[in-house]
Design a protein around this motif. Structure first.
Motif, mmCIF file in Angstrom:
data_model
loop_
_atom_site.group_PDB
_atom_site.id
_atom_site.type_symbol
_atom_site.label_atom_id
_atom_site.label_comp_id
_atom_site.label_asym_id
_atom_site.label_seq_id
_atom_site.Cartn_x
_atom_site.Cartn_y
_atom_site.Cartn_z
ATOM 1 N N LYS A 141 -31.942 -10.811 49.400
ATOM 2 C CA LYS A 141 -31.859 -9.352 49.237
ATOM 3 C C LYS A 141 -31.105 -8.795 50.430
ATOM 4 C CE LYS A 141 -32.852 -5.300 47.490
ATOM 5 N NZ LYS A 141 -31.573 -4.714 47.911
ATOM 6 N N ILE A 142 -30.404 -7.711 50.203
ATOM 7 C CA ILE A 142 -29.800 -6.989 51.322
ATOM 8 C C ILE A 142 -30.556 -5.672 51.474
ATOM 9 C CG2 ILE A 142 -27.717 -5.896 52.236
ATOM 10 C CD1 ILE A 142 -26.076 -7.939 50.610
ATOM 11 N N ASN A 143 -31.028 -5.413 52.680
ATOM 12 C CA ASN A 143 -31.684 -4.135 52.981
ATOM 13 C C ASN A 143 -30.650 -3.205 53.612
ATOM 14 O OD1 ASN A 143 -35.086 -5.136 53.982
ATOM 15 N ND2 ASN A 143 -33.981 -5.430 52.079
ATOM 16 N N TYR A 144 -30.851 -1.916 53.382
ATOM 17 C CA TYR A 144 -29.954 -0.898 53.934
ATOM 18 C C TYR A 144 -30.809 0.080 54.729
ATOM 19 C CZ TYR A 144 -27.248 -2.799 50.068
ATOM 20 O OH TYR A 144 -26.613 -3.655 49.195
ATOM 21 N N ALA A 145 -30.420 0.340 55.951
ATOM 22 C CA ALA A 145 -31.232 1.229 56.782
ATOM 23 C C ALA A 145 -30.347 2.213 57.521
ATOM 24 C CB ALA A 145 -32.048 0.409 57.780
ATOM 25 N N ALA A 146 -30.814 3.447 57.593
ATOM 26 C CA ALA A 146 -30.096 4.492 58.323
ATOM 27 C C ALA A 146 -31.068 5.143 59.293
ATOM 28 C CB ALA A 146 -29.534 5.529 57.356
ATOM 29 N N PHE A 147 -30.694 5.148 60.558
ATOM 30 C CA PHE A 147 -31.528 5.797 61.577
ATOM 31 C C PHE A 147 -30.645 6.798 62.316
ATOM 32 C CE2 PHE A 147 -33.079 1.361 61.125
ATOM 33 C CZ PHE A 147 -34.248 1.656 60.454
ATOM 34 N N GLY A 148 -30.415 6.571 63.592
ATOM 35 C CA GLY A 148 -29.449 7.399 64.307
ATOM 36 C C GLY A 148 -30.042 8.422 65.245
ATOM 37 N N ASP A 149 -31.314 8.311 65.608
ATOM 38 C CA ASP A 149 -31.876 9.269 66.567
ATOM 39 C C ASP A 149 -31.085 9.241 67.876
ATOM 40 O OD1 ASP A 149 -33.743 9.511 64.600
ATOM 41 O OD2 ASP A 149 -35.430 8.771 65.780
ATOM 42 N N LEU A 150 -30.793 8.055 68.364
ATOM 43 C CA LEU A 150 -30.108 7.921 69.658
ATOM 44 C C LEU A 150 -28.595 7.920 69.507
ATOM 45 C CD1 LEU A 150 -32.401 5.248 71.339
ATOM 46 C CD2 LEU A 150 -32.496 7.737 71.543
ATOM 47 N N LEU B 21 -26.729 -3.005 57.410
ATOM 48 C CA LEU B 21 -26.776 -3.885 56.245
ATOM 49 C C LEU B 21 -27.457 -5.163 56.713
ATOM 50 C CD1 LEU B 21 -24.283 -1.934 55.759
ATOM 51 C CD2 LEU B 21 -23.421 -3.703 54.247
ATOM 52 N N VAL B 22 -28.633 -5.406 56.168
ATOM 53 C CA VAL B 22 -29.480 -6.471 56.696
ATOM 54 C C VAL B 22 -29.779 -7.501 55.609
ATOM 55 C CG1 VAL B 22 -31.602 -6.990 57.942
ATOM 56 C CG2 VAL B 22 -30.556 -4.714 58.168
ATOM 57 N N PRO B 23 -29.071 -8.623 55.617
ATOM 58 C CA PRO B 23 -29.401 -9.682 54.663
ATOM 59 C C PRO B 23 -30.801 -10.210 54.968
ATOM 60 C CG PRO B 23 -27.231 -10.040 55.634
ATOM 61 C CD PRO B 23 -27.894 -8.964 56.432
ATOM 62 N N LYS B 24 -31.625 -10.313 53.937
ATOM 63 C CA LYS B 24 -32.996 -10.812 54.112
ATOM 64 C C LYS B 24 -33.151 -12.090 53.288
ATOM 65 C CE LYS B 24 -36.124 -8.421 55.642
ATOM 66 N NZ LYS B 24 -36.700 -7.164 55.183
ATOM 67 N N TYR B 25 -33.980 -12.969 53.817
ATOM 68 C CA TYR B 25 -34.152 -14.293 53.223
ATOM 69 C C TYR B 25 -35.640 -14.561 53.014
ATOM 70 C CZ TYR B 25 -29.419 -14.507 55.063
ATOM 71 O OH TYR B 25 -28.105 -14.216 55.348
ATOM 72 N N ARG B 26 -35.995 -15.060 51.842
ATOM 73 C CA ARG B 26 -37.399 -15.425 51.596
ATOM 74 C C ARG B 26 -37.846 -16.391 52.680
ATOM 75 N NH1 ARG B 26 -38.799 -13.672 46.568
ATOM 76 N NH2 ARG B 26 -37.032 -13.404 45.145
ATOM 77 N N GLY B 27 -38.974 -16.085 53.279
ATOM 78 C CA GLY B 27 -39.480 -16.934 54.350
ATOM 79 C C GLY B 27 -38.868 -16.622 55.699
ATOM 80 N N GLY B 28 -37.879 -15.732 55.717
ATOM 81 C CA GLY B 28 -37.225 -15.357 56.973
ATOM 82 C C GLY B 28 -37.929 -14.176 57.627
ATOM 83 N N PRO B 29 -37.350 -13.690 58.727
ATOM 84 C CA PRO B 29 -37.969 -12.590 59.460
ATOM 85 C C PRO B 29 -38.177 -11.360 58.582
ATOM 86 C CG PRO B 29 -36.111 -13.490 60.690
ATOM 87 C CD PRO B 29 -36.105 -14.151 59.344
ATOM 88 N N GLU B 30 -39.365 -10.815 58.654
ATOM 89 C CA GLU B 30 -39.729 -9.540 58.006
ATOM 90 C C GLU B 30 -39.497 -9.535 56.498
ATOM 91 O OE1 GLU B 30 -41.345 -7.888 60.164
ATOM 92 O OE2 GLU B 30 -40.499 -9.002 61.845
#
Ligand SMILES: [Zn+2]
Length: 137
Positions: free
Chosen positions: A80-89, A97-106
């Protein structure tokens, strides 16, 4: 419009290397590779909120996002690819764009910025990884 104090406007970004200039944004590969292939897609113009873009720019950014995500998908085969938007700083519009892997981090949870420096990729490996992404753009 650029802001001379902004890390994304000035490309004085010490946390990533540029993969490519896309239609209306730059694709950056983060030095921290806790999540293999993690990138940032930064809008070219210094705008801080999505509603500050016009319809054409917004559509172009969506095309860039889709193109970048597809390249990460093909290059790294994440689950899965996660998408995150922050930007306070760093309020310049950018998406993680955060590729995620089963059994991987988070897996199953939001991604966490690793500020430890433990997963910084050496420059030559980072460039190799950026080159792999370029092949799929
Ligand atoms: Zn900026």
């Amino acid at each position: 419009m650029k802001d001379s104090r902004c890390r994304y406007c000035t490309c004085a970004d010490d946390i990533s290397v540029k993969v490519a200039d896309l239609e209306t944004s730059a694709l950056l590969l983060t030095r921290d590779q806790s999540y293999k292939g993690r990138c940032i897609l930064a809008l070219n113009d210094h705008k801080t909120e999505l509603f500050m873009t016009g319809p054409e720019e917004l559509a172009a950014w969506a095309r860039d996002l889709s193109r970048a995500a597809k390249a990460l998908w093909e290059a790294f085969s994440p689950d899965k690819i996660n998408y995150a938007a922050f930007g306070d700083l760093y309020p310049h519009l950018h998406l993680h764009l955060v590729p995620k892997y089963r059994g991987g981090p988070e897996w199953g949870r939001p991604f966490v910025l690793d500020l430890s420096g433990d997963n910084l990729l050496p420059p030559e490996e980072l460039e190799e990884r950026a080159g792999l992404i370029r092949r799929y753009l």
